[in-house]
Design a protein around this motif. Structure first.
Motif, PDB file in Angstrom:
ATOM      1  N   ALA A  42       0.828  -1.213   0.000  1.00 40.87           N
ATOM      2  CA  ALA A  42       0.000   0.000   0.000  1.00 40.87           C
ATOM      3  C   ALA A  42       0.859   1.257   0.000  1.00 40.87           C
ATOM      4  O   ALA A  42       0.538   2.242  -0.683  1.00 40.87           O
ATOM      5  N   THR A  43       1.970   1.240   0.732  1.00 40.28           N
ATOM      6  CA  THR A  43       2.859   2.403   0.763  1.00 40.28           C
ATOM      7  C   THR A  43       3.531   2.621  -0.580  1.00 40.28           C
ATOM      8  O   THR A  43       3.637   3.759  -1.063  1.00 40.28           O
ATOM      9  N   ASP A  44       3.997   1.542  -1.218  1.00 37.32           N
ATOM     10  CA  ASP A  44       4.617   1.650  -2.540  1.00 37.32           C
ATOM     11  C   ASP A  44       3.629   2.229  -3.552  1.00 37.32           C
ATOM     12  O   ASP A  44       3.961   3.120  -4.344  1.00 37.32           O
ATOM     13  N   ARG A  45       2.400   1.751  -3.501  1.00 33.71           N
ATOM     14  CA  ARG A  45       1.379   2.225  -4.437  1.00 33.71           C
ATOM     15  C   ARG A  45       1.059   3.713  -4.195  1.00 33.71           C
ATOM     16  O   ARG A  45       0.912   4.490  -5.146  1.00 33.71           O
ATOM     17  N   LEU A  46       0.984   4.102  -2.926  1.00 36.17           N
ATOM     18  CA  LEU A  46       0.695   5.497  -2.615  1.00 36.17           C
ATOM     19  C   LEU A  46       1.814   6.414  -3.097  1.00 36.17           C
ATOM     20  O   LEU A  46       1.552   7.488  -3.660  1.00 36.17           O
ATOM     21  N   GLN A  47       3.060   6.009  -2.899  1.00 35.21           N
ATOM     22  CA  GLN A  47       4.182   6.830  -3.351  1.00 35.21           C
ATOM     23  C   GLN A  47       4.161   6.992  -4.864  1.00 35.21           C
ATOM     24  O   GLN A  47       4.461   8.078  -5.389  1.00 35.21           O
ATOM     25  N   ALA A  79       9.670   0.208   0.490  1.00 38.91           N
ATOM     26  CA  ALA A  79       9.038   0.660  -0.754  1.00 38.91           C
ATOM     27  C   ALA A  79       9.957   1.612  -1.520  1.00 38.91           C
ATOM     28  O   ALA A  79      10.099   1.514  -2.749  1.00 38.91           O
ATOM     29  N   SER A  80      10.596   2.532  -0.814  1.00 39.43           N
ATOM     30  CA  SER A  80      11.496   3.480  -1.482  1.00 39.43           C
ATOM     31  C   SER A  80      12.734   2.776  -2.020  1.00 39.43           C
ATOM     32  O   SER A  80      13.231   3.114  -3.107  1.00 39.43           O
ATOM     33  N   ILE A  81      13.259   1.815  -1.273  1.00 40.89           N
ATOM     34  CA  ILE A  81      14.420   1.066  -1.756  1.00 40.89           C
ATOM     35  C   ILE A  81      14.075   0.312  -3.036  1.00 40.89           C
ATOM     36  O   ILE A  81      14.857   0.291  -4.005  1.00 40.89           O
ATOM     37  N   GLU A  82      12.897  -0.312  -3.065  1.00 35.29           N
ATOM     38  CA  GLU A  82      12.497  -1.055  -4.264  1.00 35.29           C
ATOM     39  C   GLU A  82      12.313  -0.124  -5.453  1.00 35.29           C
ATOM     40  O   GLU A  82      12.668  -0.462  -6.588  1.00 35.29           O
TER      41      GLU A  82
END
Length: 569
Positions: A208-213, A329-332
């Motif tokens: 969810a965090t990756d998608r939001l970013q 999420a940011s690292i990915e």
């Protein structure tokens, strides 16, 4: 994400991390890292000292020992000064590490992104990372800042587990209540149960965090696009369309926000209950021996505080679930972008057969060999085109209208579909001027020297060139700041771009023309004959030219041989 992809991302991230500790940044990196570790150890030792002080303080309260109060006040004052000093130094060194690592990553990504047209070619990859600018600016910040925060909190927790477990062990040995190490076992059980439940509740949070970013970056990009293309949008009356697009993107952002909220809801609800019970639980466990008088108030408070410290340390996974998800999420996102850049590097090195290859070679002329250019869908735009452009000579390449732009992009190494080779002599450069030139926003002087920085000598030469090419009105405007691509008509933009071109020390010019001959280009060529000792090779890329016109154009170059010229179609 598959396990293989996750391993690939972590290999890339670890390689980037350890690169920070080698080379020019090694001394600074090791200094801030060791400094943070030493100060974290000091923080934990001071916490242990404060724990022992609390036992003495509450024992003095219980015994009403007024005579011990001055000594306890001085001891606490010394502890307070030390805690404040260590905390301040720790904050400074931690932020220095965060900035140094972020600067290192940002420089690596920008250097890799802003080379060989990678910033343009990225979008053509099958698995292209979206919003690379946001990944470099925002995800690099999150990945470094949060990763160092997590490292510090994890190290602090591990040290706390070691030292406060020893304190609890010693306390339980002094108690005639329960088995030895009872409080440690209860702390492990409390923290283990809480961490397990919290981890399960937080599993949906990473995605969810990756998608939001990603949605946040898409929304920012759309608004920035309106700012950059404001004039074109206003002329086309496209405000309604842009509003609809912005509304749609924000709706997707809101959907991702709600998904992240659901991910946070379970873990925050549980964490609240878990944290509220934590300071009360050890007091309830030890209430019986205290009421029976077998332990002092100081020992009770020391045990309760040590239990709370130990349990908090053991609860590190649940307390940092949200930050772990955010950092991951940011690292990915960053490593995905790095993979794309490495893929482009590989294409540059091996010259794949399914893409045009541009490279320096042992040739004496700018050479195109069997160049076929297609669209992504396979439609042919330029078929089996071969040509050469000898040095110090004008050459006209006649190509289909739909093939002009792809050919210009291929010469710049920016076209990704097709086959063939483009070769240029080693150590030489090629300057490319498309129909729509780029004049960067800023002073006119900076636009005419781009991508180099202006100097007094270049200013004098530009003033002479502007006067010689009948552009005297622009001389007093050299220090004027404008968005030149918006404020100037296309003809003036092209004239100024030709002024910049004649000051470019390139061995070849490649100039796109609607028709040949082009009076503006001929005037620029005549200027080079008057001012340069050695003229560059010039390639005219156009769809409309006759052989007689090309022969006449050849005569404008002083170094041209008696051969009337070369028209390749």
């Amino acid at each position: 994400m598959s396990a293989k992809a996750a391993r690939s991302h972590w290999r890339i991230w670890l390689a980037l991390f350890f690169a920070f500790y080698r080379g020019e940044t090694a001394w600074r990196a090791w200094t801030v890292t060791v400094g943070l570790i030493v100060l974290t150890v000091a923080q934990v030792l001071l916490a242990v000292a404060l724990n022992h002080f609390m036992r003495l303080l509450f024992d003095a309260f219980e015994n009403r020992a007024l005579t011990q109060l001055p000594e306890l006040i001085w001891r606490f004052a010394a502890l307070l000064i030390a805690i404040v000093a260590v905390t301040s130094a720790h904050l400074w060194i931690k932020r220095a590490w965060q900035l140094a690592w972020r600067q290192f990553l940002t420089e690596r990504f920008i250097a890799h992104w802003l080379e060989k047209g990678h910033y343009h070619r990225l979008r053509h990859l099958a698995d292209a990372a979206d919003n690379p600018d946001a990944r470099i600016a925002e995800d690099a910040r999150i990945a470094t800042e949060v990763a160092i925060e997590l490292f510090h909190s994890l190290l602090y927790s591990l040290l706390s587990i070691t030292l406060f477990a020893d304190i609890l062990w010693q306390i339980t040995l002094d108690l005639d209540y329960g088995p030895p190490g009872m409080m440690i076992l209860l702390a492990l059980l409390y923290a283990g149960t809480g961490s397990g439940i919290g981890w399960l509740l937080g599993l949906p949070l990473t995605h969810a965090t990756d998608r939001l970013q990603s949605r946040e970056a898409d929304f920012r990009f759309a608004l920035a696009h309106v700012r950059e293309k404001s004039e074109a949008i206003a002329i086309a009356r496209g405000e309604h369309h842009e509003r609809q697009l912005a509304a749609r993107l924000f709706a997707w952002l809101a959907q991702a926000w709600r998904a992240q909220t659901r991910g946070y809801l379970g873990i925050v609800t549980f964490s609240t209950a878990y944290g509220t019970l934590l300071p009360v639980f050890p007091l309830l466990v030890l209430a019986t021996p205290y009421i029976l008088g077998t332990i002092s108030l100081g020992l009770l408070m020391q045990a309760a505080q040590a239990f709370e410290r130990l349990t908090s340390a053991l609860s590190w996974p649940i307390d940092n679930q949200g930050e772990i998800a955010r950092c991951r999420a940011s690292i990915e996102r960053l490593t995905h972008l790095w993979e794309n850049l490495q893929q482009l590097d590989k294409q540059d090195r091996i010259c794949p057969l399914d893409a045009p290859c541009v490279r320096a070679a042992a040739v004496s002329a700018l050479t195109v060999e069997h160049l076929t250019l297609t669209t992504l869908g396979g439609q042919t735009l330029l078929a089996d085109f071969s040509a050469t452009a000898p040095p110090h000579r004008l050459t006209v390449w006649k190509v289909p209208e739909e093939g002009k732009l792809p050919l210009m992009k291929s010469l710049a190494g920016l076209w990704s579909w097709g086959s063939g080779r483009i070769l240029y002599p080693e150590g030489e450069t090629v300057a490319i001027l498309p129909i729509r030139p780029y004049l960067p926003e800023g002073t006119l002087l900076a636009a005419l020297t781009y991508p180099n920085e202006p100097t007094p000598s270049t200013r004098a030469a530009l003033e002479a060139a502007l006067r010689d090419l009948h552009l005297e009105p622009f001389v007093p405007r050299l220090e004027q700041r404008e968005d030149w691509n918006r404020t100037l008509p296309p003809v003036k933009q092209r004239q100024l771009a030709l002024v910049r071109l004649v000051r470019t020390p390139a061995a070849w010019w490649v100039v796109e023309c609607d028709h040949w001959p082009d009076p503006l280009v001929l005037e620029a060529l005549a200027y080079t004959r008057r001012t340069l000792e050695k003229t560059p090779g010039v390639v005219i890329v156009t769809a409309h030219v006759s052989a007689s016109e090309a022969r006449n154009a050849t005569e404008t170059l002083p170094d041209a041989p008696t051969d009337p010229g070369d028209v390749r179609s």
